[in-house]
Structure formats: C-alpha cells, structure tokens
Design a protein around this motif. Structure first.
Motif, PDB file in Angstrom:
ATOM      1  N   PHE A  30     -14.854 -14.573  -1.561  1.00  0.00           N
ATOM      2  CA  PHE A  30     -13.886 -15.129  -0.031  1.00  0.00           C
ATOM      3  C   PHE A  30     -14.305 -14.622   0.847  1.00  0.00           C
ATOM      4  CE2 PHE A  30     -12.431 -10.861  -1.580  1.00  0.00           C
ATOM      5  CZ  PHE A  30     -11.982 -10.430  -0.506  1.00  0.00           C
ATOM      6  N   THR A  31     -13.926 -14.792   2.036  1.00  0.00           N
ATOM      7  CA  THR A  31     -14.319 -14.564   3.349  1.00  0.00           C
ATOM      8  C   THR A  31     -12.947 -14.396   4.371  1.00  0.00           C
ATOM      9  OG1 THR A  31     -16.177 -14.542   5.068  1.00  0.00           O
ATOM     10  CG2 THR A  31     -15.027 -16.645   4.382  1.00  0.00           C
ATOM     11  N   LEU A  32     -13.292 -13.489   5.570  1.00  0.00           N
ATOM     12  CA  LEU A  32     -12.202 -13.642   6.661  1.00  0.00           C
ATOM     13  C   LEU A  32     -13.274 -13.240   7.788  1.00  0.00           C
ATOM     14  CD1 LEU A  32     -10.297 -10.623   6.879  1.00  0.00           C
ATOM     15  CD2 LEU A  32     -11.863 -10.681   4.880  1.00  0.00           C
ATOM     16  N   HIS A  33     -12.421 -13.455   8.885  1.00  0.00           N
ATOM     17  CA  HIS A  33     -13.369 -13.351  10.263  1.00  0.00           C
ATOM     18  C   HIS A  33     -14.061 -11.663  10.244  1.00  0.00           C
ATOM     19  CE1 HIS A  33     -13.767 -12.668  14.666  1.00  0.00           C
ATOM     20  NE2 HIS A  33     -13.714 -14.099  14.737  1.00  0.00           N
ATOM     21  N   TRP A  34     -15.012 -11.717  10.714  1.00  0.00           N
ATOM     22  CA  TRP A  34     -16.020 -10.516  10.511  1.00  0.00           C
ATOM     23  C   TRP A  34     -15.274  -9.342  11.330  1.00  0.00           C
ATOM     24  CZ3 TRP A  34     -17.222  -8.515  15.206  1.00  0.00           C
ATOM     25  CH2 TRP A  34     -17.123  -9.280  16.587  1.00  0.00           C
ATOM     26  N   GLU A  35     -14.488  -9.734  12.458  1.00  0.00           N
ATOM     27  CA  GLU A  35     -13.802  -8.535  13.060  1.00  0.00           C
ATOM     28  C   GLU A  35     -12.874  -7.659  12.505  1.00  0.00           C
ATOM     29  OE1 GLU A  35     -11.353  -7.874  17.333  1.00  0.00           O
ATOM     30  OE2 GLU A  35     -11.220  -9.608  16.252  1.00  0.00           O
ATOM     31  N   ASN A  36     -12.159  -8.504  11.316  1.00  0.00           N
ATOM     32  CA  ASN A  36     -11.224  -7.712  10.627  1.00  0.00           C
ATOM     33  C   ASN A  36     -11.617  -7.378   9.200  1.00  0.00           C
ATOM     34  OD1 ASN A  36      -9.990 -10.184  12.050  1.00  0.00           O
ATOM     35  ND2 ASN A  36      -8.731  -8.337  12.353  1.00  0.00           N
ATOM     36  N   GLN A  37     -12.863  -7.537   9.054  1.00  0.00           N
ATOM     37  CA  GLN A  37     -13.681  -7.196   7.482  1.00  0.00           C
ATOM     38  C   GLN A  37     -13.445  -5.787   7.080  1.00  0.00           C
ATOM     39  OE1 GLN A  37     -16.905  -9.207   6.024  1.00  0.00           O
ATOM     40  NE2 GLN A  37     -16.224 -11.254   6.551  1.00  0.00           N
ATOM     41  N   PRO A  38     -14.070  -4.864   8.237  1.00  0.00           N
ATOM     42  CA  PRO A  38     -14.133  -3.428   8.070  1.00  0.00           C
ATOM     43  C   PRO A  38     -12.379  -2.795   7.486  1.00  0.00           C
ATOM     44  CG  PRO A  38     -15.416  -3.771  10.103  1.00  0.00           C
ATOM     45  CD  PRO A  38     -14.607  -5.113   9.662  1.00  0.00           C
ATOM     46  N   SER A  39     -11.413  -3.227   8.294  1.00  0.00           N
ATOM     47  CA  SER A  39     -10.136  -2.884   7.922  1.00  0.00           C
ATOM     48  C   SER A  39      -9.750  -3.402   6.573  1.00  0.00           C
ATOM     49  CB  SER A  39      -9.176  -3.203   9.099  1.00  0.00           C
ATOM     50  OG  SER A  39      -9.066  -4.519   9.261  1.00  0.00           O
ATOM     51  N   PHE A  40      -9.899  -4.747   6.193  1.00  0.00           N
ATOM     52  CA  PHE A  40      -9.807  -5.258   4.984  1.00  0.00           C
ATOM     53  C   PHE A  40     -10.228  -4.448   3.850  1.00  0.00           C
ATOM     54  CE2 PHE A  40     -10.517  -8.031   1.573  1.00  0.00           C
ATOM     55  CZ  PHE A  40      -9.398  -8.729   1.177  1.00  0.00           C
ATOM     56  N   SER A  41     -11.456  -3.977   4.082  1.00  0.00           N
ATOM     57  CA  SER A  41     -11.954  -3.184   3.017  1.00  0.00           C
ATOM     58  C   SER A  41     -11.703  -1.803   2.861  1.00  0.00           C
ATOM     59  CB  SER A  41     -13.633  -2.964   3.386  1.00  0.00           C
ATOM     60  OG  SER A  41     -14.220  -4.245   3.383  1.00  0.00           O
ATOM     61  N   GLU A  42     -10.898  -1.228   3.900  1.00  0.00           N
ATOM     62  CA  GLU A  42      -9.946  -0.076   3.690  1.00  0.00           C
ATOM     63  C   GLU A  42      -9.020  -0.277   3.018  1.00  0.00           C
ATOM     64  OE1 GLU A  42     -10.883   3.079   4.930  1.00  0.00           O
ATOM     65  OE2 GLU A  42     -12.812   2.147   5.229  1.00  0.00           O
ATOM     66  N   TYR A  43      -8.124  -1.386   3.400  1.00  0.00           N
ATOM     67  CA  TYR A  43      -6.829  -1.821   2.850  1.00  0.00           C
ATOM     68  C   TYR A  43      -7.204  -2.055   1.070  1.00  0.00           C
ATOM     69  CZ  TYR A  43      -4.291  -1.738   6.986  1.00  0.00           C
ATOM     70  OH  TYR A  43      -3.188  -1.436   8.131  1.00  0.00           O
ATOM     71  N   PHE A  44      -8.262  -2.556   0.779  1.00  0.00           N
ATOM     72  CA  PHE A  44      -8.472  -3.393  -0.494  1.00  0.00           C
ATOM     73  C   PHE A  44      -9.815  -2.859  -0.939  1.00  0.00           C
ATOM     74  CE2 PHE A  44      -5.690  -6.465   2.044  1.00  0.00           C
ATOM     75  CZ  PHE A  44      -4.668  -5.992   1.508  1.00  0.00           C
ATOM     76  N   PRO A  45     -10.112  -1.725  -1.157  1.00  0.00           N
ATOM     77  CA  PRO A  45     -11.255  -1.187  -1.755  1.00  0.00           C
ATOM     78  C   PRO A  45     -12.035  -1.832  -2.861  1.00  0.00           C
ATOM     79  CG  PRO A  45      -9.624   0.369  -2.036  1.00  0.00           C
ATOM     80  CD  PRO A  45      -9.103  -0.583  -1.520  1.00  0.00           C
ATOM     81  N   GLY A  46     -11.285  -2.507  -3.519  1.00  0.00           N
ATOM     82  CA  GLY A  46     -11.795  -3.529  -4.630  1.00  0.00           C
ATOM     83  C   GLY A  46     -12.304  -4.897  -4.531  1.00  0.00           C
ATOM     84  N   LEU A  47     -11.841  -5.038  -3.189  1.00  0.00           N
ATOM     85  CA  LEU A  47     -12.165  -6.698  -2.789  1.00  0.00           C
ATOM     86  C   LEU A  47     -13.241  -6.531  -1.848  1.00  0.00           C
ATOM     87  CD1 LEU A  47      -8.548  -8.110  -2.773  1.00  0.00           C
ATOM     88  CD2 LEU A  47     -10.230  -8.171  -4.654  1.00  0.00           C
ATOM     89  N   GLU A  48     -14.300  -7.458  -1.920  1.00  0.00           N
ATOM     90  CA  GLU A  48     -15.284  -7.382  -0.881  1.00  0.00           C
ATOM     91  C   GLU A  48     -15.863  -8.879  -0.320  1.00  0.00           C
ATOM     92  OE1 GLU A  48     -19.974  -6.368  -0.492  1.00  0.00           O
ATOM     93  OE2 GLU A  48     -19.121  -5.692  -2.418  1.00  0.00           O
ATOM     94  N   PRO A  49     -15.142  -8.992   0.854  1.00  0.00           N
ATOM     95  CA  PRO A  49     -15.515 -10.174   1.446  1.00  0.00           C
ATOM     96  C   PRO A  49     -16.914 -10.587   1.732  1.00  0.00           C
ATOM     97  CG  PRO A  49     -14.535  -8.822   3.176  1.00  0.00           C
ATOM     98  CD  PRO A  49     -14.371  -8.202   1.913  1.00  0.00           C
ATOM     99  N   THR A  50     -17.344 -11.702   1.816  1.00  0.00           N
ATOM    100  CA  THR A  50     -18.512 -12.136   2.222  1.00  0.00           C
ATOM    101  C   THR A  50     -18.807 -12.159   3.672  1.00  0.00           C
ATOM    102  OG1 THR A  50     -18.623 -14.391   2.330  1.00  0.00           O
ATOM    103  CG2 THR A  50     -18.861 -13.475   0.129  1.00  0.00           C
ATOM    104  N   ALA A  51     -20.038 -12.144   4.254  1.00  0.00           N
ATOM    105  CA  ALA A  51     -20.097 -12.378   5.510  1.00  0.00           C
ATOM    106  C   ALA A  51     -20.284 -13.854   6.087  1.00  0.00           C
ATOM    107  CB  ALA A  51     -21.361 -11.748   6.246  1.00  0.00           C
ATOM    108  N   ASN A  52     -20.195 -14.874   5.166  1.00  0.00           N
ATOM    109  CA  ASN A  52     -20.476 -16.269   5.525  1.00  0.00           C
ATOM    110  C   ASN A  52     -19.349 -16.769   6.095  1.00  0.00           C
ATOM    111  OD1 ASN A  52     -22.425 -15.605   3.929  1.00  0.00           O
ATOM    112  ND2 ASN A  52     -21.759 -16.536   1.932  1.00  0.00           N
ATOM    113  N   LEU A  53     -19.737 -18.284   6.753  1.00  0.00           N
ATOM    114  CA  LEU A  53     -18.650 -18.747   7.514  1.00  0.00           C
ATOM    115  C   LEU A  53     -17.488 -19.369   6.780  1.00  0.00           C
ATOM    116  CD1 LEU A  53     -20.988 -21.488   9.337  1.00  0.00           C
ATOM    117  CD2 LEU A  53     -19.642 -19.721  10.430  1.00  0.00           C
TER     118      LEU A  53
END
Length: 345
Positions: free
Chosen positions: A143-166
């Motif tokens: 899965f993915t989400l907007h790149w700007e919010n990926q760092p905070s997402f990883s902090e909230y959900f350390p077991g989930l890793e979004p891709t950098a893809n479109l």
C-alpha cells in the motif's frame, strides 16, 4: 441518496461492448480531505461514462455524520449518505488529507471494519491509509499514501511500511499517494474493466499523461535532492540534466560537483536510493519517453538526442524501464479511438 445523472453529454465518443450493470464506487470523505486527490479519482469515472454514453460507473459519497465534509482548502462537499451498510462486495475508498491521524471517528473505523468483514473491499486516497491502518485492514499487503505523511505514518504504525510508489493495487486493495496519482490508479481500473483503448481516451480527456507504471515514484529524484539541501548532489543532478545529449563519465560529474566519485555514489545511495550511473541512465530514458510523446522524431534521432549510441541501445534500456520498445510505445499512444470506436494509427 440525492438524484444524480451519471452519464453527462459530451462531444467525444467511444464504443464499448458492455451492457451489464454499473460498478458502484463509494467514497468515504473524511474531514480535511484533499480535493485534488478526490477529484482526480472521481472524474475518470465520469469521463468513462460520458465518452461511452453508458452508465459504466456510479459513485456515492459518504460522510461520518451526514453533514457536508470540509476539504483541506475549506470547501465543503455534500454527501449522499452516512455510515450505512453497503451491498456485499462493494468497493469503498477512504479519502483523507491533512491531519489524517485524527480525521476518522471511532464510528467510522467501526464501519470500515464491519464492511470489510461483510465482504466489501477498500482503498485509500491520499492519506486514507491512516484510517485503513487504524481499522486493522492493511496487514501483509502493499500500500501507499502521500509521501509527506509517510514518516508520521511509520511512527504511528511501526509494523506497516508504505511504498514510495504512485499507487498500489494488491489483492483487491487500491491505494495511491493522492494528487494525479489517483487518476493513474483509476485509469488502471478502467483498463481492467473495459480495455486499454477506453483508458487511453479517458486519459486524453483528462489531459493527463499516464505513467503506465504503478511503481513510478511519487517524488522525483531531483525534488529529493532539493529537500536534502546537499549542494553537491544538486549540482551533480543539474549537470546530468545539462549533458543528456552528450553524457559524460561519472568521474567528470563528480569533479563538476567538487567531490570524489566515491562521495557522489554515497550521496546518491543515501538520498536517491540508486547509483549515479543508474540515475543518469533513467534520466536519459525519461527524456526519450518525453520525446516519443511530444515530437515526431524517429527512434534513431531520439537515441542520439538522449546520448545512446544506437536505437538498439535505447530500445534495450527503454524496454527494461517501461516494459515495451520505443516503437511499440509510440504505436500504442498513436492508436487513438475515433468517434465510431475504431482506432487510427
């Protein structure tokens, strides 16, 4: 639900041999959603209906409380329904935007879990993955989400890793980074449902250059360099852009950036995730793609303009990057549907 016409009139037309029921798409709009991403998702559906003159898709907007939902730009969007149970097998996108960790209410998260348990499939637009993760339905899927919010997402959900893809489509889960990536994602859905030719004309109607590659990155490497504020890296990339037609050795690039080749390679690996050699090649292949789309230059002329020694060398690199030869790519984009549904080359 409010009455709505799903088949507006338009000048362009395209025939599809489909007379089945429409596909219903539900959009759960969360407060402060990004209007650009939502529009980029729903407009391809409207255009697909318009050019075919058929109700291929219907879309329904859901809010958490029945009130208009404010976008991140302050504009409110009226919705059709609240958190009602959906027909079994429905598809619903969660549309979010800024401050995504606080946008979904406990009631909305319970609704997502309940619909998922009853067979509905879900997707996330822009930062919709936050709500999907909070609802517990992002396990072991890409899965993915907007790149700007990926760092905070990883902090909230350390077991989930979004891709950098479109965008990502994995086992029924559809997610995108927002913006025009939502259009790319929906074009792939349209192509899957009704064929490539319809996806092409919908893309043209959107005046949108389709990436044709869900693994394309949300951020350009150059923007990554700018955000790093490393002047050596920025200078090296600028020099590569300036020497696409007559590429130079990487050692020369390093000299221009006033660092050693080894330092340059470390900078590229750290900030761009690839080697300077590979970045240089990708840059030239990307320029070839633009020339194929925007000019009538021959493949041989384009190979010379992008620093490849022959059309064959360009073809090898281009096929590795885009999955088809330059000639095949140009043919696919010049085969445009005309008014009676046929194609011309």
């Amino acid at each position: 639900m409010h009455p709505r016409s799903y088949v507006p009139k338009g000048a362009a037309s395209f025939r599809v041999d489909y007379d089945g029921p429409p596909k219903d798409i539900y959009f759960l709009l969360l407060p402060k959603l990004t209007m650009l991403a939502f529009s980029a998702a729903v407009e391809p559906l409207r255009i697909a209906n318009q050019v075919t003159g058929k109700e291929l898709y219907r879309w329904f907007l859901i809010s958490q409380d029945g009130a208009p939902v404010p976008c991140s730009n302050g504009i409110g969007i009226n919705t059709d329904m609240t958190l009602e149970d959906l027909p079994r097998g429905s598809f619903a996108f969660v549309c979010s935007g800024i401050e995504p960790s606080d946008s979904a209410s406990p009631k909305a998260l319970s609704w997502i879990r309940r619909q998922n348990a009853h067979g509905s499939r879900f997707g996330g637009i822009c930062t919709g993955a936050f709500a999907l993760a909070q609802a517990g339905i992002l396990q072991e899927q890409r899965f993915t989400l907007h790149w700007e919010n990926q760092p905070s997402f990883s902090e909230y959900f350390p077991g989930l890793e979004p891709t950098a893809n479109l965008y990502e489509i994995d086992n029924g889960l559809m997610t995108c980074g927002g913006g025009n990536a939502a259009t790319d994602m929906m074009l792939e859905m349209i192509e899957t449902d009704h064929g490539k030719d319809l996806a092409v004309i919908v893309s043209d109607m959107c005046i949108h250059f389709r990436s044709n590659n869900r693994e394309a990155l949300q951020k350009s490497a150059y923007s990554v360099a700018l955000s790093s504020r490393n002047q050596h890296l920025i200078n090296a990339m600028q020099f590569m852009h300036e020497t696409i037609e007559e590429p130079v050795e990487i050692g020369v690039v390093a000299d221009h950036a006033q660092i050693s080749r080894r330092q340059l390679e470390r900078l590229f690996q750290r900030y761009v995730g690839t080697s300077p050699v590979q970045f240089y090649i990708e840059l030239r292949v990307g320029r070839a793609l633009a020339l194929l789309n925007e000019t009538n230059m021959t493949v041989a002329e384009i190979s010379a303009a992008t620093g490849f020694s022959s059309a064959t060398q360009l073809s090898i690199r281009f096929k590795k990057r885009y999955g088809q030869s330059p000639a095949s790519f140009r043919k696919s984009w010049s085969s445009k549907p005309d008014g009676d549904g046929t194609s011309t080359v």
